[in-house]
Design a protein around this motif. Structure first.
Motif, PDB file in Angstrom:
ATOM      1  N   LEU A  52      34.313  61.161  58.977  1.00 15.81           N
ATOM      2  CA  LEU A  52      33.520  60.562  57.895  1.00 15.81           C
ATOM      3  C   LEU A  52      32.146  60.088  58.324  1.00 15.81           C
ATOM      4  CD1 LEU A  52      36.194  58.616  55.832  1.00 15.81           C
ATOM      5  CD2 LEU A  52      35.244  60.877  55.408  1.00 15.81           C
ATOM      6  N   ASP A  53      31.800  60.230  59.593  1.00 16.61           N
ATOM      7  CA  ASP A  53      30.432  59.909  59.992  1.00 16.61           C
ATOM      8  C   ASP A  53      29.492  60.984  59.458  1.00 16.61           C
ATOM      9  OD1 ASP A  53      31.127  57.661  61.282  1.00 16.61           O
ATOM     10  OD2 ASP A  53      30.438  58.269  63.265  1.00 16.61           O
ATOM     11  N   ILE A  92      30.742  62.790  51.125  1.00 16.53           N
ATOM     12  CA  ILE A  92      31.195  61.850  52.153  1.00 16.53           C
ATOM     13  C   ILE A  92      31.727  60.584  51.496  1.00 16.53           C
ATOM     14  CG2 ILE A  92      30.413  60.334  54.008  1.00 16.53           C
ATOM     15  CD1 ILE A  92      30.602  63.119  55.017  1.00 16.53           C
ATOM     16  N   ASP A  93      31.000  60.075  50.517  1.00 12.68           N
ATOM     17  CA  ASP A  93      31.443  58.872  49.810  1.00 12.68           C
ATOM     18  C   ASP A  93      32.763  59.120  49.091  1.00 12.68           C
ATOM     19  OD1 ASP A  93      29.275  57.394  50.629  1.00 12.68           O
ATOM     20  OD2 ASP A  93      28.084  57.771  48.828  1.00 12.68           O
ATOM     21  N   THR A 116      42.141  57.995  51.184  1.00  9.60           N
ATOM     22  CA  THR A 116      42.689  57.745  52.515  1.00  9.60           C
ATOM     23  C   THR A 116      43.459  58.940  53.065  1.00  9.60           C
ATOM     24  OG1 THR A 116      44.671  56.754  51.522  1.00  9.60           O
ATOM     25  CG2 THR A 116      42.860  55.264  52.114  1.00  9.60           C
ATOM     26  N   LYS A 165      35.597  59.075  51.553  1.00  6.40           N
ATOM     27  CA  LYS A 165      35.889  57.727  52.039  1.00  6.40           C
ATOM     28  C   LYS A 165      36.809  56.977  51.086  1.00  6.40           C
ATOM     29  CE  LYS A 165      31.725  56.925  54.817  1.00  6.40           C
ATOM     30  NZ  LYS A 165      30.454  56.173  54.969  1.00  6.40           N
ATOM     31  N   GLN A 166      36.778  57.340  49.825  1.00  8.62           N
ATOM     32  CA  GLN A 166      37.621  56.682  48.828  1.00  8.62           C
ATOM     33  C   GLN A 166      39.054  57.210  48.843  1.00  8.62           C
ATOM     34  OE1 GLN A 166      36.196  54.085  47.294  1.00  8.62           O
ATOM     35  NE2 GLN A 166      34.346  54.672  48.432  1.00  8.62           N
ATOM     36  N   ASP A 186      40.718  63.449  55.932  1.00  6.94           N
ATOM     37  CA  ASP A 186      39.934  63.288  57.163  1.00  6.94           C
ATOM     38  C   ASP A 186      38.822  64.324  57.122  1.00  6.94           C
ATOM     39  OD1 ASP A 186      41.304  61.189  58.338  1.00  6.94           O
ATOM     40  OD2 ASP A 186      42.737  62.505  59.341  1.00  6.94           O
TER      41      ASP A 186
END
Length: 299
Positions: free
Chosen positions: A276-277, A225-226, A232, A229-230, A235
């Protein structure tokens, strides 16, 4: 490029079937699939027969046709004998291999013959590393799925090219990193295990051990997940379909209910997607009121 990532789930695999149905009904279809343990069984079935709603109905029937005797064929006397003779597992894998053979279309025996690209994970006990099937189109499909779903101690390791392979969930119960490494920019994670939700404080030795195991299993997902997030361009949709956590690993009688719950959870997510939750704030408890994931071999 769209990827579906299916987690380990044990005999709660029908939860993933319901989620797959919701995704496909919504017009979301994968360019490739990544499966671990029970997730490899479901993703292998979908890849072999095609990503259609009808296939999910066939998958539901497949799970309804399985019983404990198919997966765990030995009786208590035979299990004791296997222990006394230092066998590698409590049960043989002949029953599960036969279930997989019957589930696949006739003549489909390798990854290159699938309708949808598939990757399945296993853990090599000799190198203590994740092993990935799917890049070699000639790799044997049943051996790969069987290795991915062979819980250590329950079913024997699968020997393949000098490796000793067991359940891929030992290293990564949700192999999202595989999807990112293979170029997916839309990833739908169908997770029947722990998904980052807060659980009650541990009480007693067994709960402390189980919570510790949950923490270990969650790390690869949280790291993925991290990582997403990096980037863009990615999804990542985390659809947590955890449920029936307290069910016995020998109980295959809740298929219809599990499919319905998986469908409900995925439909609710698609109605209000949150890329990303890790765990939505309104995560519902399981039917038994327990959100904690307990792996099959710890039940």
């Amino acid at each position: 490029m769209i990827a579906f990532v299916l987690s380990g789930a044990g005999n709660r695999g029908p939860l993933e079937v319901g989620a797959l149905r919701a995704l496909i009904e919504a017009g979301i279809k994968p360019d490739f699939l990544v499966g671990t343990s029970a997730g490899s069984i479901n993703s292998g079935y979908l890849a072999a027969w095609g990503a259609t709603v009808e296939t999910t109905h066939q998958m539901e029937k497949m799970w309804q046709g399985v019983d404990a005797g198919d997966i765990y064929p030995e009786n208590i006397v035979q299990v004791v004998w296997r222990v006394r003779t230092n066998a590698n597992s409590l049960y043989s894998s002949t029953g599960m291999r036969d279930v997989l053979r019957k589930a696949l279309p006739p003549g489909v025996t390798t990854f290159g013959q699938l309708k949808v690209k598939l990757y399945t994970t296993a853990t090599d006990l000799r190198s203590s590393r994740l092993y990935l099937f799917g890049d070699d189109p000639k790799a044997p499909l049943i051996d790969a799925i069987l290795a991915s779903a062979s819980v250590p101690g329950i079913h024997p390791p699968v020997s393949y090219n000098g490796l000793q392979l067991v359940d891929g969930g030992v290293v990564a119960n949700v192999a999202t990193s595989v999807a990112m490494d293979r170029g997916a920019n839309q990833i739908y994670v169908i997770n029947a295990g722990y998904g980052g939700e807060e659980i009650k404080a541990a009480e007693g030795v067994m709960e402390v051990l189980l919570h510790t195991l949950n923490t270990m299993l969650a790390q690869s997902l949280l790291e993925d997940i991290d990582r997403a997030k990096q980037d863009t361009k990615i999804d990542m949709h985390h659809i947590n379909v955890n449920g029936f956590s307290g069910i016995s690993f020998r109980d295959f009688n809740k298929t219809k209910e599990m499919v319905a719950l998986g469908y409900q959870r995925a439909s609710a997510y698609l109605a209000n997607p949150a890329p990303l939750d890790v765990a939505p704030a309104d995560v519902a408890p399981t039917v038994e009121g327990v959100t904690e994931y307990v792996p099959p071999f710890m039940r």
